[in-house]
Design an enzyme around this catalytic site. Structure first.
Site, PDB file in Angstrom:
ATOM      1  N   GLU A   1       0.835  -1.214   0.000  1.00  0.00           N
ATOM      2  CA  GLU A   1       0.000   0.000   0.000  1.00  0.00           C
ATOM      3  C   GLU A   1       0.866   1.259   0.000  1.00  0.00           C
ATOM      4  O   GLU A   1       0.538   2.251  -0.656  1.00  0.00           O
ATOM      5  CB  GLU A   1      -0.960   0.007   1.200  1.00  0.00           C
ATOM      6  CG  GLU A   1      -1.930  -1.171   1.258  1.00  0.00           C
ATOM      7  CD  GLU A   1      -2.679  -1.437  -0.037  1.00  0.00           C
ATOM      8  OE1 GLU A   1      -2.885  -0.495  -0.821  1.00  0.00           O
ATOM      9  OE2 GLU A   1      -3.041  -2.602  -0.277  1.00  0.00           O
TER      10      GLU A   1
ATOM     11  N   HIS B   1       1.953   2.334  -3.404  1.00  0.00           N
ATOM     12  CA  HIS B   1       0.948   3.078  -4.187  1.00  0.00           C
ATOM     13  C   HIS B   1       1.127   4.586  -4.003  1.00  0.00           C
ATOM     14  O   HIS B   1       0.890   5.362  -4.929  1.00  0.00           O
ATOM     15  CB  HIS B   1      -0.470   2.704  -3.730  1.00  0.00           C
ATOM     16  CG  HIS B   1      -1.011   1.450  -4.356  1.00  0.00           C
ATOM     17  ND1 HIS B   1      -1.247   1.344  -5.706  1.00  0.00           N
ATOM     18  CD2 HIS B   1      -1.394   0.271  -3.819  1.00  0.00           C
ATOM     19  CE1 HIS B   1      -1.751   0.132  -5.974  1.00  0.00           C
ATOM     20  NE2 HIS B   1      -1.843  -0.545  -4.845  1.00  0.00           N
TER      21      HIS B   1
HETATM   22 NI    NI Z   1      -2.608  -2.521  -4.696  1.00  0.00          NI
END
Ligand code: NI
Length: 173
Positions: A145, A148
Site C-alpha cells: 500500500e 501506491h
Molecule cells: Ni494494490
C-alpha cells in the site's frame, strides 16, 4: 460514504507520487470522507488493503486489514488500520518472496520480494500516531500500500517475470 470506481494499471494517477495530508494530527472532514470511501471500496471488492490513488485521490492515505479474506485464504488476519502519511523502516535486510495481487491489476498475481521485518507509523482517523512492529504478510500489505503512494505498482517489483500471470492459470501449476 460510497463505493468508488477503482482505477486500473495504466491510469496516470496510479503512477503519480501522492502528496502528504496537511496536519494529520487534525484530519479534516474531507479526509474522514475519503477514508470511508476507501473502506467501502476495499470491502466491496474483497481487498485486504487500498490506497487513496486507487480511487482517484493523490493523497498519502491507506487503509488495510481483514479477519479472513477469500483473495488470501491462507493468511493470518491483519488488524483494520487507517494510516495517514504513513512511514516505515526496515528492521532487518531479510526479504521474502510472496504472491500479491492488487485491485488495480485485476485477475493477475505476481511473486514479489518484500522486507520481512518492519516498523511502521502513521496517523489514524482521530489524528493519533500509531506505531507497530510487524512481520510477514502484515509487513507485506503495508509495503504494497505504501508503494501506491509513491506511484509504484507491484509488477514493477517482480524479479522473475515468469512468476507473474493470471490467477486461474497460476492455480493450475
Ligand atoms: Ni494494490
Amino acid at each position: 460514504m460510497s463505493v468508488k470506481t477503482i482505477v486500473k494499471m495504466g491510469n496516470a494517477q496510479l503512477a503519480t507520487p501522492s502528496l502528504p495530508v496537511e496536519d494529520p494530527t487534525k484530519p479534516r472532514r474531507e479526509i474522514g470522507q475519503l477514508i470511508e470511501d476507501l473502506l467501502d471500496s476495499m470491502n466491496d471488492n474483497g481487498g485486504v488493503g487500498i490506497a487513496a490513488p486507487q480511487i482517484g485521490h493523490n493523497l498519502r492515505v491507506i487503509v488495510f486489514g481483514f479477519e479472513v479474506n477469500a483473495r488470501y485464504p491462507d493468511k493470518d488476519s491483519v488488524p483494520f488500520t487507517v494510516l495517514i502519511n504513513p512511514t516505515f523502516k526496515t528492521l532487518s535486510q531479510e526479504m521474502v518472496d510472496g504472491w500479491e495481487g492488487c485491485l488495480s491489476v485485476p485477475g493477475l498475481r505476481g511473486l514479489v520480494p518484500r522486507y520481512q521485518h518492519i516498523e511502521y507509523s502513521g496517523y489514524d482517523l482521530k489524528g493519533q500516531l500509531i506505531t507497530r512492529v510487524v512481520d510477514g504478510f502484515h509487513a507485506r500489505v503495508l509495503q504494497h500500500e505504501y508503494d501506491h503512494l509513491d506511484g509504484i505498482l507491484y509488477p514493477e517489483r517482480i524479479t522473475d517475470m515468469k512468476c507473474f500471470g493470471f490467477e486461474d492459470e497460476l492455480l493450475r501449476r
